[in-house]
Scaffold this motif. Structure first.
Motif, PDB file in Angstrom:
ATOM      1  N   ALA A 230     -12.473  16.575   3.190  1.00  0.00           N
ATOM      2  CA  ALA A 230     -12.272  16.993   4.547  1.00  0.00           C
ATOM      3  C   ALA A 230     -12.305  15.802   5.269  1.00  0.00           C
ATOM      4  N   TYR A 231     -12.650  14.595   5.272  1.00  0.00           N
ATOM      5  CA  TYR A 231     -12.794  13.659   6.265  1.00  0.00           C
ATOM      6  C   TYR A 231     -12.109  12.175   5.501  1.00  0.00           C
ATOM      7  N   LEU A 232     -12.127  12.230   4.196  1.00  0.00           N
ATOM      8  CA  LEU A 232     -11.491  10.816   3.622  1.00  0.00           C
ATOM      9  C   LEU A 232     -10.417  11.147   3.152  1.00  0.00           C
ATOM     10  N   PRO A 233      -9.391  10.417   2.770  1.00  0.00           N
ATOM     11  CA  PRO A 233      -8.052  10.388   2.356  1.00  0.00           C
ATOM     12  C   PRO A 233      -7.890  10.466   0.721  1.00  0.00           C
ATOM     13  N   LYS A 234      -9.027  11.061   0.304  1.00  0.00           N
ATOM     14  CA  LYS A 234      -9.038  11.539  -1.041  1.00  0.00           C
ATOM     15  C   LYS A 234      -8.149  12.881  -1.535  1.00  0.00           C
ATOM     16  N   PHE A 235      -7.316  12.637  -2.638  1.00  0.00           N
ATOM     17  CA  PHE A 235      -6.285  13.684  -2.781  1.00  0.00           C
ATOM     18  C   PHE A 235      -5.810  13.731  -4.316  1.00  0.00           C
TER      19      PHE A 235
ATOM     20  N   ARG B 152     -17.574  25.480   3.271  1.00  0.00           N
ATOM     21  CA  ARG B 152     -17.394  24.676   2.256  1.00  0.00           C
ATOM     22  C   ARG B 152     -16.458  23.466   2.937  1.00  0.00           C
ATOM     23  N   ILE B 153     -15.620  23.601   3.953  1.00  0.00           N
ATOM     24  CA  ILE B 153     -15.081  22.517   4.690  1.00  0.00           C
ATOM     25  C   ILE B 153     -15.508  21.723   5.576  1.00  0.00           C
TER      26      ILE B 153
ATOM     27  N   LEU C 112     -12.525  20.160   1.471  1.00  0.00           N
ATOM     28  CA  LEU C 112     -11.136  20.792   1.939  1.00  0.00           C
ATOM     29  C   LEU C 112     -10.390  21.732   0.866  1.00  0.00           C
ATOM     30  N   GLY C 113     -10.361  20.898  -0.190  1.00  0.00           N
ATOM     31  CA  GLY C 113      -9.592  21.537  -1.336  1.00  0.00           C
ATOM     32  C   GLY C 113     -10.262  22.890  -1.844  1.00  0.00           C
ATOM     33  N   SER C 114     -11.484  22.898  -2.117  1.00  0.00           N
ATOM     34  CA  SER C 114     -12.590  24.014  -2.439  1.00  0.00           C
ATOM     35  C   SER C 114     -12.258  25.006  -1.266  1.00  0.00           C
ATOM     36  N   GLY C 115     -12.464  24.609   0.058  1.00  0.00           N
ATOM     37  CA  GLY C 115     -12.264  25.741   1.026  1.00  0.00           C
ATOM     38  C   GLY C 115     -11.012  26.284   1.276  1.00  0.00           C
ATOM     39  N   ALA C 116     -10.015  25.524   0.845  1.00  0.00           N
ATOM     40  CA  ALA C 116      -8.460  26.185   0.828  1.00  0.00           C
ATOM     41  C   ALA C 116      -8.370  27.158  -0.232  1.00  0.00           C
ATOM     42  N   ALA C 117      -9.272  27.083  -1.293  1.00  0.00           N
ATOM     43  CA  ALA C 117      -9.093  28.029  -2.296  1.00  0.00           C
ATOM     44  C   ALA C 117      -9.594  29.422  -1.743  1.00  0.00           C
ATOM     45  N   VAL C 118     -10.733  29.298  -0.860  1.00  0.00           N
ATOM     46  CA  VAL C 118     -11.460  30.369  -0.584  1.00  0.00           C
ATOM     47  C   VAL C 118     -10.568  31.034   0.526  1.00  0.00           C
TER      48      VAL C 118
END
Lengths: 314, 279
Positions: free
Chosen positions: A65-70, A274-275, A281-287
């Motif tokens: 959600a806050y770091l540029p990890k992707f 989640r987010i 962020l990714g996991s929240g996006a799935a929800v």
């Protein structure tokens, strides 16, 4: 096209004289239509359609959600979600919340609309008061009701004490009762929407039909059941679907009144936690994707019904 | 005499009970909110509670203005809500005019597609929007907030405006052309004034949407000096010491524009809901 058409009303000749300034080369109508539509199109595309596409992509990553990890993780988020027992708890809570609030809103909404349809002095003011809860920001609704129901501050405890002297008022904000308080507050807040819609429809019912039925000896109940209810049926059907969609995805009042813990964790609240709670962020996006797919199903059903109803009444 | 007795006998008691209950249940929370905001500290937690105060104390309002940045938050809310309203109403009025005056193949499909957008839940949109805005530098930005709310206002506004524009007879515009007006002039002086009730209704709708929203502001604003009123109020509530007169004073002030707008447009609102939205 309409520029070159002459008036058909037979106006004085001075007004109908051909204008010298008529444009020589004209763009086709569809060009202007498309031009006028384009700002709306790009706004909705940019802020609603493109984000949906981006949401699909996010749901397959481990974005933070806050770091540029992707990086891509395939279906991991979805698999983890479907395996988590609290996800299924969330689904159940959401369905119960939406189902109960919509059912209660509908029954109360029709009753209140019938009440406000009667002729009485001061009806305008009463109608305003009846519609007021729907207009208030959800943060205000949540705070005022938490203040009213607070077990130590008086108003609610005092009321219980007056009605049942000597009884111990239960703490309506405690984890095991907060869900039911939330149902009550949500019904309080959203019933006016039903009232407005039903009231608008009631006003179009021909009063002479009802008078004829009264003359024929039909009582209030029979008039409601055999004349008013059939007239209301299409609008009620639409309202059920529309309200269910809204309540199923309702975030603000759920979160603000009851959703900071795990007792009332509907799917929208789970997404948010989640987010912004766990920074996933990714996991929240799935929800959010699961919510979105369910919503698309409801929307399709809803629009089909709406168009069918339009064609029937047209 | 006899008519008065007759009238009394005809009073329908279920109606009276229903109305009294409705007014009490809907009205009391508002009364309690306003009362709490001016209750002196000595009465605040007294038992039995007082339902009226003879010594109103405006300390809650005073503390709100002196110890918090309430005016800054109000300014932010006002800028964002006004901006969103202007953008949304301009864009949807143009589109509604285009759809009703220049139908083209696919314009019905376009209407339907926009309608779909209306049903998209904010919680679903806000997740990717946060990701996109973060990359575009639109977090903590008035423009980002205005665009987000405007595009949420457009689908509903467009849907509600179309019947208003369709109801304006084409002859009216043709008469203006005959009098020498061009299309822009006739739209501005003839068509839009006719659609004024619809335009007012959607303006209020969009303004309230932005003024009242919690979720988008919570996610897309992180700096204190850019907060809007709803998130500022929630943060005040979450502060360690809950100052209820202050919180309720803030709630009263947030409600004021809502109340004014509501009184001003309630008849359009009922008409609009009846005509366009739910049918």
């Amino acid at each position: 096209m309409s520029l070159t058409r002459t008036t058909t009303t037979g106006a004085p000749a001075a007004n109908t004289a051909p204008r010298a300034s008529a444009p020589r080369r004209r763009m086709p109508g569809w060009f202007w239509g498309a031009l006028l539509l384009s700002p709306a199109f790009f706004l909705v595309l940019g802020v609603i359609a493109v984000p949906i596409a981006y949401l699909v992509r996010l749901s397959f990553t481990d974005a933070h959600a806050y770091l540029p990890k992707f990086s891509s993780v395939g279906f991991d988020n979805y698999v983890a979600l479907l395996r988590a027992p609290h996800f299924w708890d969330s689904v159940r809570t959401t369905v119960w919340y939406a189902g109960l609030t919509v059912g209660l809103q509908l029954v109360l909404g029709v009753l209140i609309a019938l009440l406000l349809h009667q002729r009485f002095r001061g009806r305008g003011v009463v109608r305003l008061i009846a519609l007021a809860p729907y207009m208030v920001p959800s943060i205000v609704v949540a705070l005022v009701w938490r203040w009213l129901l607070d077990p130590t501050t008086g108003a609610y405890s005092w009321f219980v004490d007056k009605v049942w002297p000597g009884s111990e008022p239960p703490n309506l904000l405690s984890p095991n009762l907060i869900f039911w308080s939330l149902i009550a507050v949500s019904v309080w807040m959203f019933t006016p929407f039903i009232v407005i819609s039903v009231l608008a429809r009631l006003q179009t019912i021909d009063p002479s039909t009802l008078e004829a039925a009264t003359v024929d000896g039909a009582g209030a109940w029979r008039r409601f059941w055999h004349i008013v209810l059939p007239e209301l049926k299409p609008v009620l059907y639409t309202l059920i679907l529309l309200r269910f969609m809204f309540m199923f995805t309702k975030f603000d009042v759920v979160y603000l009144f009851a959703g900071t813990g795990t007792e009332v964790r509907t799917l929208p609240v789970l997404t948010f936690q989640r987010i912004f709670g766990e920074a996933r962020l990714g996991s929240g996006a799935a929800v959010a994707m699961v919510l979105f797919v369910l919503l698309m199903i409801f929307t399709t059903v809803y629009l089909r019904t709406l168009y069918r109803e339009r064609e029937e009444t047209a | 005499m006899s008519t008065a007795l007759h009238r009394l006998a005809r009073v329908r008691w279920y109606l009276v009970i229903g109305i009294v209950a409705l007014v009490a249940i809907n009205g009391f929370p508002f009364y309690w909110m306003a009362l709490t905001s001016v209750k002196p500290g000595t009465e605040l937690f007294s038992y039995p509670p007082t339902f009226f105060t003879t010594a109103p104390d405006f300390g809650g309002f005073q503390r709100l203005f002196e110890t918090t940045n309430f005016l800054t938050y109000a300014k932010n809310s006002l800028i964002i809500a006004t901006g969103a309203t202007v953008v949304s109403v301009a864009v949807s009025a143009l589109a509604a005019y285009g759809l009703t005056r220049f139908p083209f193949p696919g314009s019905r499909a376009f209407s339907t597609a926009i309608l779909y957008a209306y049903t998209f839940a904010p919680i679903v949109i806000v997740v990717p929007l946060y990701g996109m805005f973060r990359e575009a530098g639109l977090i903590n930005n008035y423009l980002g907030m205005i665009l987000a709310y405007a595009s949420f206002g457009v689908p509903f506004s467009l849907w509600l405006l179309q019947p208003f524009f369709r109801a304006i007879p084409a002859e009216l515009e043709e008469a203006a052309f005959v009098d020498g007006a061009n299309r822009v002039k006739s739209a501005w002086y003839v068509v839009f004034p006719q659609a004024a009730p619809g335009l007012i209704a959607v303006s209020v709708f969009t303004f309230l949407l932005a003024w009242e929203d919690y979720l988008f502001a919570r996610v897309l604003i992180t700096q204190d000096e850019l907060k809007t009123l709803p998130i500022a109020l929630h943060d005040l509530y979450n502060a360690s010491l809950q100052d209820w007169p202050l919180l309720m004073a803030a709630a009263v002030l947030i409600n004021l524009p809502v109340l004014i707008a509501f009184l001003f447009v309630q008849k359009y609102l009922v008409a609009g809901w009846g005509a366009g939205a739910i049918k």
